[in-house]
Motif scaffolding. Sequence first.
Motif, PDB file in Angstrom:
ATOM      1  N   ALA A   1      40.015  41.499  49.377  1.00 17.05           N
ATOM      2  CA  ALA A   1      38.863  40.758  49.912  1.00 17.05           C
ATOM      3  C   ALA A   1      37.577  41.566  49.805  1.00 17.05           C
ATOM      4  O   ALA A   1      36.516  41.022  49.511  1.00 17.05           O
ATOM      5  CB  ALA A   1      39.123  40.367  51.362  1.00 17.05           C
ATOM      6  N   ARG A   2      37.654  42.874  50.064  1.00 19.66           N
ATOM      7  CA  ARG A   2      36.407  43.654  50.112  1.00 19.66           C
ATOM      8  C   ARG A   2      36.626  45.129  49.821  1.00 19.66           C
ATOM      9  O   ARG A   2      35.988  45.979  50.404  1.00 19.66           O
ATOM     10  CB  ARG A   2      35.763  43.489  51.488  1.00 19.66           C
ATOM     11  N   GLY A   3      37.560  45.450  48.938  1.00 24.05           N
ATOM     12  CA  GLY A   3      37.827  46.865  48.679  1.00 24.05           C
ATOM     13  C   GLY A   3      38.162  47.124  47.230  1.00 24.05           C
ATOM     14  O   GLY A   3      37.580  46.523  46.310  1.00 24.05           O
ATOM     15  N   ALA A   4      39.147  47.974  47.008  1.00 28.89           N
ATOM     16  CA  ALA A   4      39.458  48.461  45.665  1.00 28.89           C
ATOM     17  C   ALA A   4      40.033  47.377  44.749  1.00 28.89           C
ATOM     18  O   ALA A   4      40.116  47.571  43.539  1.00 28.89           O
ATOM     19  CB  ALA A   4      40.442  49.633  45.765  1.00 28.89           C
ATOM     20  N   LEU A   5      40.468  46.253  45.324  1.00 32.31           N
ATOM     21  CA  LEU A   5      41.064  45.183  44.518  1.00 32.31           C
ATOM     22  C   LEU A   5      40.134  43.978  44.371  1.00 32.31           C
ATOM     23  O   LEU A   5      40.542  42.939  43.850  1.00 32.31           O
ATOM     24  CB  LEU A   5      42.386  44.720  45.161  1.00 32.31           C
ATOM     25  N   GLU A   6      38.905  44.135  44.830  1.00 30.56           N
ATOM     26  CA  GLU A   6      37.963  43.015  44.763  1.00 30.56           C
ATOM     27  C   GLU A   6      37.776  42.588  43.303  1.00 30.56           C
ATOM     28  O   GLU A   6      37.500  43.415  42.433  1.00 30.56           O
ATOM     29  CB  GLU A   6      36.621  43.448  45.360  1.00 30.56           C
ATOM     30  N   GLY A   7      37.956  41.301  43.047  1.00 32.13           N
ATOM     31  CA  GLY A   7      37.778  40.783  41.695  1.00 32.13           C
ATOM     32  C   GLY A   7      38.972  40.995  40.776  1.00 32.13           C
ATOM     33  O   GLY A   7      38.951  40.560  39.629  1.00 32.13           O
ATOM     34  N   GLU A   8      40.017  41.669  41.258  1.00 30.54           N
ATOM     35  CA  GLU A   8      41.203  41.916  40.426  1.00 30.54           C
ATOM     36  C   GLU A   8      42.218  40.797  40.648  1.00 30.54           C
ATOM     37  O   GLU A   8      42.264  40.173  41.707  1.00 30.54           O
ATOM     38  CB  GLU A   8      41.849  43.260  40.790  1.00 30.54           C
ATOM     39  N   SER A   9      43.061  40.560  39.653  1.00 32.12           N
ATOM     40  CA  SER A   9      44.065  39.506  39.812  1.00 32.12           C
ATOM     41  C   SER A   9      45.487  40.049  39.789  1.00 32.12           C
ATOM     42  O   SER A   9      46.400  39.406  40.317  1.00 32.12           O
ATOM     43  CB  SER A   9      43.905  38.455  38.707  1.00 32.12           C
ATOM     44  N   ASP A  10      45.696  41.219  39.186  1.00 27.55           N
ATOM     45  CA  ASP A  10      47.060  41.743  39.072  1.00 27.55           C
ATOM     46  C   ASP A  10      47.075  43.246  39.333  1.00 27.55           C
ATOM     47  O   ASP A  10      46.389  44.004  38.639  1.00 27.55           O
ATOM     48  CB  ASP A  10      47.616  41.466  37.673  1.00 27.55           C
ATOM     49  N   ALA A  11      47.843  43.654  40.322  1.00 30.12           N
ATOM     50  CA  ALA A  11      47.890  45.079  40.658  1.00 30.12           C
ATOM     51  C   ALA A  11      49.087  45.364  41.545  1.00 30.12           C
ATOM     52  O   ALA A  11      49.662  44.462  42.169  1.00 30.12           O
ATOM     53  CB  ALA A  11      46.608  45.510  41.371  1.00 30.12           C
ATOM     54  N   LEU A  12      49.441  46.632  41.564  1.00 29.38           N
ATOM     55  CA  LEU A  12      50.444  47.124  42.500  1.00 29.38           C
ATOM     56  C   LEU A  12      49.734  48.018  43.506  1.00 29.38           C
ATOM     57  O   LEU A  12      48.875  48.817  43.126  1.00 29.38           O
ATOM     58  CB  LEU A  12      51.499  47.942  41.731  1.00 29.38           C
ATOM     59  N   VAL A  13      50.062  47.860  44.774  1.00 25.97           N
ATOM     60  CA  VAL A  13      49.510  48.730  45.812  1.00 25.97           C
ATOM     61  C   VAL A  13      50.649  49.589  46.346  1.00 25.97           C
ATOM     62  O   VAL A  13      51.726  49.083  46.664  1.00 25.97           O
ATOM     63  CB  VAL A  13      48.899  47.907  46.969  1.00 25.97           C
ATOM     64  N   VAL A  14      50.418  50.885  46.398  1.00 27.07           N
ATOM     65  CA  VAL A  14      51.411  51.811  46.939  1.00 27.07           C
ATOM     66  C   VAL A  14      50.781  52.516  48.125  1.00 27.07           C
ATOM     67  O   VAL A  14      49.703  53.103  47.996  1.00 27.07           O
ATOM     68  CB  VAL A  14      51.828  52.869  45.883  1.00 27.07           C
ATOM     69  N   ALA A  15      51.422  52.445  49.277  1.00 32.79           N
ATOM     70  CA  ALA A  15      50.898  53.094  50.478  1.00 32.79           C
ATOM     71  C   ALA A  15      51.826  54.239  50.868  1.00 32.79           C
ATOM     72  O   ALA A  15      53.012  54.025  51.129  1.00 32.79           O
ATOM     73  CB  ALA A  15      50.786  52.088  51.611  1.00 32.79           C
ATOM     74  N   LEU A  16      51.272  55.451  50.877  1.00 32.73           N
ATOM     75  CA  LEU A  16      52.056  56.636  51.208  1.00 32.73           C
ATOM     76  C   LEU A  16      51.771  57.017  52.655  1.00 32.73           C
ATOM     77  O   LEU A  16      50.642  57.363  53.004  1.00 32.73           O
ATOM     78  CB  LEU A  16      51.680  57.795  50.276  1.00 32.73           C
ATOM     79  N   GLY A  17      52.794  56.943  53.491  1.00 32.28           N
ATOM     80  CA  GLY A  17      52.643  57.306  54.893  1.00 32.28           C
ATOM     81  C   GLY A  17      53.932  57.953  55.363  1.00 32.28           C
ATOM     82  O   GLY A  17      54.563  58.694  54.608  1.00 32.28           O
TER      83      GLY A  17
END
Length: 300
Positions: A110-126
Amino acid sequence: VKARTPRPVLDDPVRSDSRGSERSAEAIISTVLRVIVRLGGTTGVDGIGIASAGLVNGSTGTVVRATNLVGFDQPVPLLELVRRRLEDAPDGLRLALGNDVNALARAEAARGALEGESDALVVALGTGVGGALLLDGRIRMGPRGFAGELGHVVVHPGGRPCGCGGHGHLEAYVGRAALELEARRRHRDGRSTLLVELAGDRRISSSVWDRALGAGDAVALDLRLEAATAVAVAVGQASTLLDLPLVVIGGGFAPVLGQPFRTEVERQLSDIGGAGAPLLRSAALGDRAGAIGAALLVAR
Ligand SMILES: [Zn+2]
């Protein structure tokens, strides 16, 4: 809104073989209610969105299983338990529950690193490792809501034990909790490491990681290199399978592993080949992404 005094745990439909688990699920629900009060309560609010780690069924409002939350090793009907404890909630108050990394991805789209993108993988390291899939501009949920669970794909068949009971899963090589266990195991086996010597019996904090990596501690460097290899394997397979041009890496542990980790992942991804290495990008919204994404769950 007022949070009621917590009722006895056994009144809640959180069933467990261990009283410790019951208390812990109850503690998390009480924390959720305290946060709602601290944020001003429910007056004038359309809804409350909650993002949780683990396998989450949003349509039933249930955390099916969250191995990194004590007390959530079996289904917890989180939304129902929260709703029952909300007093004076306005009619029509909507409650929504989603997976924390799906929420992060929703916020970044909506308002970050994926704005305007349609295909991606998000990996969250915690503490663990979460994942989310953005496909054709939508977060892929899957028929059970479990899509994108990258932390539990196998990167080493028969490898290190994972908190979920499996073996060789990505989370066992990159999750903060698993790396701490592995550092302590190597220390017991006779390797000296600042990770354990500085932390003692306490948790291995981000500053301890920083000092150990900065000092060139061999165990810390080995663990980081193995983590990068595991991420490159998992991400490489996912991006080849799904033709993903972009991977966003976020989560609180990512900055601790730092730029050398990211550079190593990029190097190994280009070695793996396949359909062409995806571009790596850092998440933009930081710690607030999960909360923003949770609010967007209600706004949908
Ligand atoms: Zn696992």
